[in-house]
Write a protein that holds these residues in place. Sequence first.
Motif, PDB file in Angstrom:
ATOM      1  N   LEU A   1       0.714  -1.069   0.069  1.00 56.98           N
ATOM      2  CA  LEU A   1      -0.015  -0.101  -0.020  1.00 56.98           C
ATOM      3  C   LEU A   1       0.891   1.175   0.065  1.00 56.98           C
ATOM      4  O   LEU A   1       0.529   2.291  -0.806  1.00 56.98           O
ATOM      5  N   PHE A   2       1.918   1.307   0.885  1.00 53.26           N
ATOM      6  CA  PHE A   2       2.662   2.418   0.713  1.00 53.26           C
ATOM      7  C   PHE A   2       3.453   2.572  -0.411  1.00 53.26           C
ATOM      8  O   PHE A   2       3.532   3.773  -0.956  1.00 53.26           O
ATOM      9  N   ASN A   3       4.078   1.563  -1.156  1.00 58.50           N
ATOM     10  CA  ASN A   3       4.484   1.891  -2.423  1.00 58.50           C
ATOM     11  C   ASN A   3       3.417   2.185  -3.583  1.00 58.50           C
ATOM     12  O   ASN A   3       3.973   3.016  -4.453  1.00 58.50           O
ATOM     13  N   TYR A   4       2.280   1.486  -3.355  1.00 60.48           N
ATOM     14  CA  TYR A   4       1.290   2.302  -4.467  1.00 60.48           C
ATOM     15  C   TYR A   4       0.943   3.616  -4.328  1.00 60.48           C
ATOM     16  O   TYR A   4       0.790   4.338  -5.284  1.00 60.48           O
ATOM     17  N   VAL A   5       0.966   4.294  -3.330  1.00 61.50           N
ATOM     18  CA  VAL A   5       0.721   5.544  -2.916  1.00 61.50           C
ATOM     19  C   VAL A   5       1.929   6.412  -3.212  1.00 61.50           C
ATOM     20  O   VAL A   5       1.987   7.449  -4.028  1.00 61.50           O
ATOM     21  N   LYS A   6       3.034   5.793  -2.765  1.00 63.36           N
ATOM     22  CA  LYS A   6       4.299   6.681  -3.014  1.00 63.36           C
ATOM     23  C   LYS A   6       4.554   6.861  -4.387  1.00 63.36           C
ATOM     24  O   LYS A   6       4.948   7.871  -5.008  1.00 63.36           O
ATOM     25  N   PHE A   7       4.688   5.753  -5.245  1.00 60.84           N
ATOM     26  CA  PHE A   7       5.136   5.706  -6.710  1.00 60.84           C
ATOM     27  C   PHE A   7       3.867   6.045  -7.548  1.00 60.84           C
ATOM     28  O   PHE A   7       4.194   6.003  -8.760  1.00 60.84           O
ATOM     29  N   GLY A   8       2.760   5.767  -7.026  1.00 61.50           N
ATOM     30  CA  GLY A   8       1.422   5.973  -8.079  1.00 61.50           C
ATOM     31  C   GLY A   8       1.592   4.977  -9.295  1.00 61.50           C
ATOM     32  O   GLY A   8       2.330   3.860  -9.285  1.00 61.50           O
ATOM     33  N   ARG A   9       0.926   5.366 -10.295  1.00 62.89           N
ATOM     34  CA  ARG A   9       0.775   4.299 -11.328  1.00 62.89           C
ATOM     35  C   ARG A   9       1.029   5.583 -12.789  1.00 62.89           C
ATOM     36  O   ARG A   9       0.088   6.114 -13.205  1.00 62.89           O
ATOM     37  N   GLU A  10       2.387   5.627 -13.110  1.00 62.58           N
ATOM     38  CA  GLU A  10       2.828   6.494 -14.283  1.00 62.58           C
ATOM     39  C   GLU A  10       2.006   6.418 -15.257  1.00 62.58           C
ATOM     40  O   GLU A  10       1.275   5.196 -15.966  1.00 62.58           O
ATOM     41  N   GLY A  11       1.458   7.689 -15.943  1.00 58.35           N
ATOM     42  CA  GLY A  11       0.514   7.741 -17.102  1.00 58.35           C
ATOM     43  C   GLY A  11      -1.092   7.511 -16.848  1.00 58.35           C
ATOM     44  O   GLY A  11      -1.741   7.512 -17.778  1.00 58.35           O
ATOM     45  N   THR A  12      -1.301   7.244 -15.629  1.00 58.65           N
ATOM     46  CA  THR A  12      -2.657   7.210 -15.113  1.00 58.65           C
ATOM     47  C   THR A  12      -3.180   8.267 -14.178  1.00 58.65           C
ATOM     48  O   THR A  12      -2.349   9.328 -14.249  1.00 58.65           O
ATOM     49  N   SER A  13      -4.336   8.354 -13.974  1.00 56.37           N
ATOM     50  CA  SER A  13      -4.868   9.390 -13.051  1.00 56.37           C
ATOM     51  C   SER A  13      -4.288   8.907 -11.601  1.00 56.37           C
ATOM     52  O   SER A  13      -4.722  10.042 -10.708  1.00 56.37           O
ATOM     53  N   MET A  14      -3.439   7.895 -11.245  1.00 57.50           N
ATOM     54  CA  MET A  14      -3.063   7.949 -10.127  1.00 57.50           C
ATOM     55  C   MET A  14      -1.709   8.450 -10.036  1.00 57.50           C
ATOM     56  O   MET A  14      -0.639   7.800 -10.608  1.00 57.50           O
ATOM     57  N   PRO A  15      -1.325   9.406  -9.457  1.00 61.87           N
ATOM     58  CA  PRO A  15       0.004  10.163  -9.243  1.00 61.87           C
ATOM     59  C   PRO A  15       0.636   9.721  -8.321  1.00 61.87           C
ATOM     60  O   PRO A  15       0.454   9.079  -7.481  1.00 61.87           O
TER      61      PRO A  15
ATOM     62  N   ILE B   1       4.100  -0.011 -20.134  1.00 63.44           N
ATOM     63  CA  ILE B   1       3.974   1.183 -20.839  1.00 63.44           C
ATOM     64  C   ILE B   1       3.890   2.142 -19.904  1.00 63.44           C
ATOM     65  O   ILE B   1       3.602   1.804 -18.392  1.00 63.44           O
ATOM     66  N   LYS B   2       4.660   3.374 -19.967  1.00 64.19           N
ATOM     67  CA  LYS B   2       4.474   4.427 -19.088  1.00 64.19           C
ATOM     68  C   LYS B   2       3.396   5.505 -19.311  1.00 64.19           C
ATOM     69  O   LYS B   2       2.980   6.262 -18.624  1.00 64.19           O
ATOM     70  N   GLU B   3       2.841   5.389 -20.463  1.00 63.40           N
ATOM     71  CA  GLU B   3       1.769   6.094 -20.860  1.00 63.40           C
ATOM     72  C   GLU B   3       0.293   5.491 -21.047  1.00 63.40           C
ATOM     73  O   GLU B   3       0.581   4.294 -21.962  1.00 63.40           O
ATOM     74  N   THR B   4      -0.722   5.666 -20.725  1.00 60.31           N
ATOM     75  CA  THR B   4      -1.836   5.186 -20.846  1.00 60.31           C
ATOM     76  C   THR B   4      -2.892   5.944 -22.028  1.00 60.31           C
ATOM     77  O   THR B   4      -2.779   7.398 -21.816  1.00 60.31           O
ATOM     78  N   PRO B   5      -3.698   5.691 -22.559  1.00 61.40           N
ATOM     79  CA  PRO B   5      -4.477   6.277 -23.467  1.00 61.40           C
ATOM     80  C   PRO B   5      -5.399   7.402 -22.677  1.00 61.40           C
ATOM     81  O   PRO B   5      -5.581   7.223 -21.637  1.00 61.40           O
ATOM     82  N   ASN B   6      -5.391   8.516 -23.261  1.00 63.11           N
ATOM     83  CA  ASN B   6      -6.095   9.705 -22.536  1.00 63.11           C
ATOM     84  C   ASN B   6      -7.280   9.648 -22.008  1.00 63.11           C
ATOM     85  O   ASN B   6      -7.692   9.878 -20.829  1.00 63.11           O
ATOM     86  N   ASP B   7      -7.814   8.540 -22.637  1.00 63.10           N
ATOM     87  CA  ASP B   7      -9.574   8.246 -22.168  1.00 63.10           C
ATOM     88  C   ASP B   7      -9.520   7.811 -20.909  1.00 63.10           C
ATOM     89  O   ASP B   7     -10.403   7.801 -20.080  1.00 63.10           O
ATOM     90  N   TYR B   8      -8.262   7.151 -20.281  1.00 67.05           N
ATOM     91  CA  TYR B   8      -8.279   6.458 -19.122  1.00 67.05           C
ATOM     92  C   TYR B   8      -8.201   7.672 -18.065  1.00 67.05           C
ATOM     93  O   TYR B   8      -8.498   7.527 -16.764  1.00 67.05           O
ATOM     94  N   LEU B   9      -7.886   8.770 -18.345  1.00 74.53           N
ATOM     95  CA  LEU B   9      -7.434   9.881 -17.448  1.00 74.53           C
ATOM     96  C   LEU B   9      -8.909  10.485 -17.155  1.00 74.53           C
ATOM     97  O   LEU B   9      -9.030  11.532 -16.302  1.00 74.53           O
ATOM     98  N   LYS B  10      -9.879  10.403 -18.183  1.00 74.10           N
ATOM     99  CA  LYS B  10     -11.110  11.200 -17.967  1.00 74.10           C
ATOM    100  C   LYS B  10     -11.969  10.601 -16.892  1.00 74.10           C
ATOM    101  O   LYS B  10     -12.006   9.398 -16.600  1.00 74.10           O
ATOM    102  N   PRO B  11     -12.939  11.355 -16.284  1.00 75.41           N
ATOM    103  CA  PRO B  11     -13.937  10.729 -15.356  1.00 75.41           C
ATOM    104  C   PRO B  11     -14.655   9.910 -15.896  1.00 75.41           C
ATOM    105  O   PRO B  11     -15.181  10.068 -17.025  1.00 75.41           O
TER     106      PRO B  11
END
Length: 227
Positions: A78-92, A217-227
């Motif tokens: 959990l610590f790592n998930y929050v600290k490092f996020g998911r690059e390229g997604t809405s999870m910073p 992949i480090k980048e995710t399609p832009n539509d994944y970042l939308k609500p």
Amino acid sequence: MKKLLIGFYLLIIIGIIVCLSNSDIFASKNSQAIAAGEKLYNKNCLICHGKTGKGEGPYAGTALNNQHFLSTVSDKDLFNYVKFGREGTSMPAYDSRLSDKDLHNLVAFIRDWQNKEIEFDIPKTILGDSVNGEKQYNLYCLNCHGEAGAGKVKMGTVLSNSHYLEYTTDQQIWITTAYGREETRMGPSLKSLEGARQLSEKDITDIVSYIRTLKPIKETPNDYLKP
């Protein structure tokens, strides 16, 4: 002899008092950490993961208040998930926004949602046929998780994300695939469980092996970042 016995009993009593005192101190510190973590969660996480942590926020977010999920991850995970996020997604990544103490408090708050520990029956070795795994993935997983694990908004996690692949073990992927996550779209897949899919242990192992072949992949399609 009598004095020795009295002294012995006094030591036992003192030991009990010290243990109870330490227990109270620990409980107090943990309560403080949970309270501090709740404030951090409401400020930083609620918009995606929801007020109750079940992924009901206005933006796409994983259900954290989930007994299957909490039974498969450690506090370090959990610590790592929050600290490092998911690059390229809405999870910073929050490593530059929150201190390690803040992160530990946030983990304490999330962990407090766990009210039971589920034991999962998993293979000792998870090493399968990635070719068959790809076939099974395309049949049963692609609809939610997208082609080659690209993910879909509010439907399925991005499996080909570099951080997901780095911080998620084969065992955790196997458990999630086999047992699903209650109260989410991710139902159980293991044969004999009450899921729409009825896959064998081998099929699930093959799927995990296929996921491990995905190109991070480090980048995710832009539509994944939308609500």
